[in-house]
Design a protein around this motif. Structure first.
Motif, mmCIF file in Angstrom:
data_model
loop_
_atom_site.group_PDB
_atom_site.id
_atom_site.type_symbol
_atom_site.label_atom_id
_atom_site.label_comp_id
_atom_site.label_asym_id
_atom_site.label_seq_id
_atom_site.Cartn_x
_atom_site.Cartn_y
_atom_site.Cartn_z
ATOM 1 N N ILE A 74 0.848 -1.193 0.000
ATOM 2 C CA ILE A 74 0.000 0.000 0.000
ATOM 3 C C ILE A 74 0.880 1.238 0.000
ATOM 4 O O ILE A 74 1.827 1.338 0.784
ATOM 5 N N GLY A 75 0.567 2.189 -0.874
ATOM 6 C CA GLY A 75 1.346 3.425 -0.931
ATOM 7 C C GLY A 75 2.818 3.128 -1.088
ATOM 8 O O GLY A 75 3.639 3.472 -0.238
ATOM 9 N N CYS A 76 3.187 2.499 -2.192
ATOM 10 C CA CYS A 76 4.510 1.885 -2.339
ATOM 11 C C CYS A 76 5.648 2.878 -2.493
ATOM 12 O O CYS A 76 6.815 2.487 -2.439
ATOM 13 N N GLY A 77 5.338 4.169 -2.684
ATOM 14 C CA GLY A 77 6.414 5.144 -2.805
ATOM 15 C C GLY A 77 7.328 4.836 -3.971
ATOM 16 O O GLY A 77 6.877 4.686 -5.106
ATOM 17 N N LEU A 78 8.630 4.692 -3.685
ATOM 18 C CA LEU A 78 9.607 4.476 -4.751
ATOM 19 C C LEU A 78 9.960 3.008 -4.949
ATOM 20 O O LEU A 78 10.893 2.683 -5.678
ATOM 21 N N GLY A 79 9.241 2.091 -4.286
ATOM 22 C CA GLY A 79 9.267 0.694 -4.692
ATOM 23 C C GLY A 79 10.188 -0.260 -3.958
ATOM 24 O O GLY A 79 10.151 -1.465 -4.231
ATOM 25 N N ASP A 80 10.979 0.224 -3.010
ATOM 26 C CA ASP A 80 11.973 -0.662 -2.399
ATOM 27 C C ASP A 80 11.348 -1.806 -1.604
ATOM 28 O O ASP A 80 11.844 -2.938 -1.641
ATOM 29 N N ASP A 81 10.265 -1.527 -0.880
ATOM 30 C CA ASP A 81 9.609 -2.584 -0.109
ATOM 31 C C ASP A 81 8.981 -3.623 -1.040
ATOM 32 O O ASP A 81 9.041 -4.830 -0.774
ATOM 33 N N ALA A 82 8.387 -3.150 -2.124
ATOM 34 C CA ALA A 82 7.783 -4.072 -3.087
ATOM 35 C C ALA A 82 8.837 -4.984 -3.704
ATOM 36 O O ALA A 82 8.607 -6.195 -3.880
ATOM 37 N N GLU A 83 9.985 -4.427 -4.035
ATOM 38 C CA GLU A 83 11.051 -5.234 -4.626
ATOM 39 C C GLU A 83 11.566 -6.276 -3.640
ATOM 40 O O GLU A 83 11.875 -7.409 -4.019
ATOM 41 N N ALA A 84 11.638 -5.914 -2.348
ATOM 42 C CA ALA A 84 12.082 -6.867 -1.327
ATOM 43 C C ALA A 84 11.134 -8.056 -1.249
ATOM 44 O O ALA A 84 11.570 -9.203 -1.103
ATOM 45 N N LEU A 85 9.825 -7.790 -1.347
ATOM 46 C CA LEU A 85 8.848 -8.880 -1.312
ATOM 47 C C LEU A 85 8.964 -9.748 -2.562
ATOM 48 O O LEU A 85 8.871 -10.980 -2.491
ATOM 49 N N ALA A 86 9.160 -9.117 -3.712
ATOM 50 C CA ALA A 86 9.327 -9.885 -4.947
ATOM 51 C C ALA A 86 10.562 -10.779 -4.867
ATOM 52 O O ALA A 86 10.547 -11.926 -5.332
ATOM 53 N N ASN A 87 11.609 -10.261 -4.240
ATOM 54 C CA ASN A 87 12.830 -11.051 -4.082
ATOM 55 C C ASN A 87 12.627 -12.246 -3.161
ATOM 56 O O ASN A 87 13.401 -13.210 -3.225
ATOM 57 N N ARG A 88 11.591 -12.195 -2.326
ATOM 58 C CA ARG A 88 11.253 -13.320 -1.460
ATOM 59 C C ARG A 88 10.301 -14.293 -2.142
ATOM 60 O O ARG A 88 9.878 -15.277 -1.535
ATOM 61 N N GLY A 89 9.947 -14.022 -3.393
ATOM 62 C CA GLY A 89 9.134 -14.950 -4.155
ATOM 63 C C GLY A 89 7.657 -14.627 -4.228
ATOM 64 O O GLY A 89 6.892 -15.354 -4.861
ATOM 65 N N PHE A 90 7.224 -13.532 -3.586
ATOM 66 C CA PHE A 90 5.820 -13.147 -3.660
ATOM 67 C C PHE A 90 5.473 -12.627 -5.057
ATOM 68 O O PHE A 90 6.308 -12.022 -5.746
ATOM 69 N N LYS A 91 4.243 -12.850 -5.450
ATOM 70 C CA LYS A 91 3.687 -12.194 -6.625
ATOM 71 C C LYS A 91 3.133 -10.857 -6.142
ATOM 72 O O LYS A 91 2.090 -10.807 -5.484
ATOM 73 N N VAL A 92 3.817 -9.777 -6.463
ATOM 74 C CA VAL A 92 3.585 -8.495 -5.800
ATOM 75 C C VAL A 92 2.836 -7.512 -6.691
ATOM 76 O O VAL A 92 3.195 -7.295 -7.856
#
Length: 232
Positions: A74-92
């Protein structure tokens, strides 16, 4: 939220937020701020260009599995948290109300598998209802005024799948007195709304970040319970 910022930035954020509130459009100021920054990350008070350390800590210590699971930032800003989740294998899926922020994410991570989209927390797509195994909410609730807090929190809770997990990282206040903001920290009485939405608190960590040792913050993990069934 306001640690080590350029002079006058906190005041400018407050002015933009208060103007948006006066115009009955409390989320409008985010894209104004991103647009006015002209690509200067120092003008975005919450942008650290790295995964939030308490999200990273949780991902490591919870040993949560991403493979086969969906996540919403939610409110991903510049994307770093989303990328961390993707790196853990989540479909983000990661969204922000600011088209400028989403463009910025796509420029920073041109080969990303994250689905970056523009969306409004106060008017989310119907297909997102109870659709995500993990929902990550970091510092968005606190950025919106108290008079819409229950609406915002209800929206956050609505996208968590049954038996899914909600991770919340926000500033905390120990009183119900309305604070000066933004940000507007969350109180325990406000957080109790999540329980009414079927979200059970399973862990709570109080922490202080950076130089602001006077500003308590919480990392909260919730799990959405399955609706109770009644035998006829």
């Amino acid at each position: 939220m306001f640690e080590k910022q350029p002079e006058g930035l906190q005041q400018r954020v407050k002015e933009l937020a208060n103007q948006a509130i006066e115009e009955a459009n409390p989320t409008a100021w985010f894209d104004v701020l991103y647009s006015q920054s002209q690509g200067d990350v120092t003008q975005i008070p919450w942008a650290k260009l790295t995964v939030h350390p308490y999200l990273q800590d949780w991902l490591i210590n919870s040993q949560i599995q991403g493979e086969g699971n969906s996540a919403l930032v939610i409110g991903c800003g510049l994307g770093d948290d989303a990328e961390a989740l993707a790196n853990r294998g989540f479909k983000v899926t990661a969204f922000d109300i600011s088209p400028t922020a989403i463009d910025w994410c796509q420029q920073r991570f041109p080969d990303s598998v994250v689905n970056y989209v523009v969306a409004d927390l106060l008017n989310l797509p119907a297909q997102w209802e109870a659709a995500f195994d993990l929902v990550v909410e970091i510092r968005n609730i606190q950025a919106l005024p108290l008079n819409i807090r229950s609406t915002v929190m209800t929206s956050v809770g609505s996208v968590v799948a049954v038996t899914g997990t909600l991770l919340v990282i926000n500033r905390f206040r120990e009183t119900d007195i309305e604070p000066d903001g933004p940000p507007w920290p969350l109180s325990n009485s406000e957080l109790s709304l999540f329980a009414e939405l079927g979200l059970q608190e399973v862990s709570r960590l109080l922490f202080y970040e950076g130089e602001r040792v006077d500003v308590p913050q919480l990392r909260l993990e919730f799990q959405k319970s399955a609706p109770s069934s009644r035998e006829s």
